[in-house]
Design a protein around this motif. Sequence first.
Motif, PDB file in Angstrom:
ATOM      1  N   UNK A 121      37.826 -13.816  -7.610  1.00 30.08           N
ATOM      2  CA  UNK A 121      36.716 -14.342  -7.683  1.00 30.08           C
ATOM      3  C   UNK A 121      36.116 -14.500  -5.730  1.00 30.08           C
ATOM      4  N   UNK A 122      36.741 -14.209  -5.357  1.00 26.55           N
ATOM      5  CA  UNK A 122      37.011 -14.848  -3.835  1.00 26.55           C
ATOM      6  C   UNK A 122      36.435 -13.188  -3.431  1.00 26.55           C
ATOM      7  N   UNK A 123      37.138 -12.590  -3.207  1.00 27.59           N
ATOM      8  CA  UNK A 123      37.217 -11.001  -3.036  1.00 27.59           C
ATOM      9  C   UNK A 123      35.860 -10.538  -3.216  1.00 27.59           C
ATOM     10  N   UNK A 124      35.435 -10.733  -4.602  1.00 26.88           N
ATOM     11  CA  UNK A 124      34.149 -10.235  -5.701  1.00 26.88           C
ATOM     12  C   UNK A 124      32.165 -11.094  -5.682  1.00 26.88           C
ATOM     13  N   UNK A 148      36.476 -18.321 -14.327  1.00 25.13           N
ATOM     14  CA  UNK A 148      36.006 -19.185 -13.188  1.00 25.13           C
ATOM     15  C   UNK A 148      34.565 -19.032 -12.772  1.00 25.13           C
ATOM     16  N   UNK A 149      34.505 -17.362 -12.891  1.00 28.46           N
ATOM     17  CA  UNK A 149      33.119 -16.916 -12.459  1.00 28.46           C
ATOM     18  C   UNK A 149      32.334 -16.276 -13.141  1.00 28.46           C
ATOM     19  N   UNK A 150      31.502 -16.649 -14.515  1.00 26.74           N
ATOM     20  CA  UNK A 150      31.608 -15.085 -14.603  1.00 26.74           C
ATOM     21  C   UNK A 150      30.489 -13.957 -14.032  1.00 26.74           C
ATOM     22  N   UNK A 151      29.321 -14.515 -13.102  1.00 23.09           N
ATOM     23  CA  UNK A 151      29.020 -13.731 -12.326  1.00 23.09           C
ATOM     24  C   UNK A 151      29.646 -13.034 -11.671  1.00 23.09           C
ATOM     25  N   UNK A 152      31.101 -12.772 -11.531  1.00 24.37           N
ATOM     26  CA  UNK A 152      31.492 -12.058 -10.359  1.00 24.37           C
ATOM     27  C   UNK A 152      31.188 -10.505 -11.176  1.00 24.37           C
TER      28      UNK A 152
END
Length: 325
Positions: A121-124, A148-152
Amino acid sequence: MTRKIILDVDTGSDDAVAIMLAALHPAIDLVAVCSVKGNQPLSSTTENSKRVLDLVHSDVPLYQGCKESFVREASPWRIKFEDRATIVDEEGKEHFIHEDFDMLPPSTRKIEDVPAPVFYVDYLKKAKEPVTIVAVGPLTNIATALSIDPDIKENIEELVLMGGADDEANASSSAEFNFFNDPESAQKVFQSGIKKITLCPLDVTHKAMVTKDDCRRFAEIGTPAAMFAVAMCEKRIEVHTQRQPLTLPDACALHDPLCVAYLIDPTVLTDVRYLHLDISLSGLTDGATIIDHRYFQDNRNVYIAYDGDRKKFVDIMCDAFRLSK
Ligand code: BDR
Ligand code: CA
């Protein structure tokens, strides 16, 4: 031009070769390795990954990922894994196709202090340019990160997967091991809307085989990576010969590095079809791939490889192994 990748592994004999290929080949810029439970419990897949990274002197960061699949462990009534792919040697000792790498020295390497899904998540989220992910174990880390975050997904250039099968199976009568072990994660990934997913199922990995003659070529190269690949392949050939013979004698499938080889030279996959795929989530077909071959299907979500050039595959591995010191 090098291809920037993150490699997600459940190391594992063939995962080990995928790590070596990605770390050594000049066409690949390996950003990170993430471990996941699969061939072994998480502690073993992580330790095995560390030892292989040490063997090829790679200082790439290693993130430990998920200890359990998305929901399979919470569903004890589901069908069980049918074949642990073991053989018994002349002394009566049982060997598993994916054992702890006791032949390599224990590693003192530190793992990063954030779990793999958080790293994704952080990296993307911060990435200035999209990155390719190669995932060759159960898809738990990737599905968790997407939860956690589909936008990644916007920053994933391509997701290259080993898993599934159209006309083959190895974990149950209808399912392949990686998808069988975490069917919900696999389904989530295929439904995620990631721009490009390329799949190397058993259909192609059982054709892009490695033979005893190829092992002799690796042995002639003689570097640490080449010799470790020989050890992995020889055991795999034994297991395949006893439990799952392929179309060539004295040969094994070496599933996971084929995904990396495809990024080095896409022509290593010779019959790739753009199709729609779902994962079965229950009953006797749990974890099986349901592939829609209908001509009018307009909801295609994956490029599936059905055939490959095994000679090219072996050449690519030889090129990488020569660079090991
Ligand atoms: C896949 O399952 C694992 O055992 C291998 O490492 C490979 O990723 C093959 O079905
Ligand atoms: Ca694997």
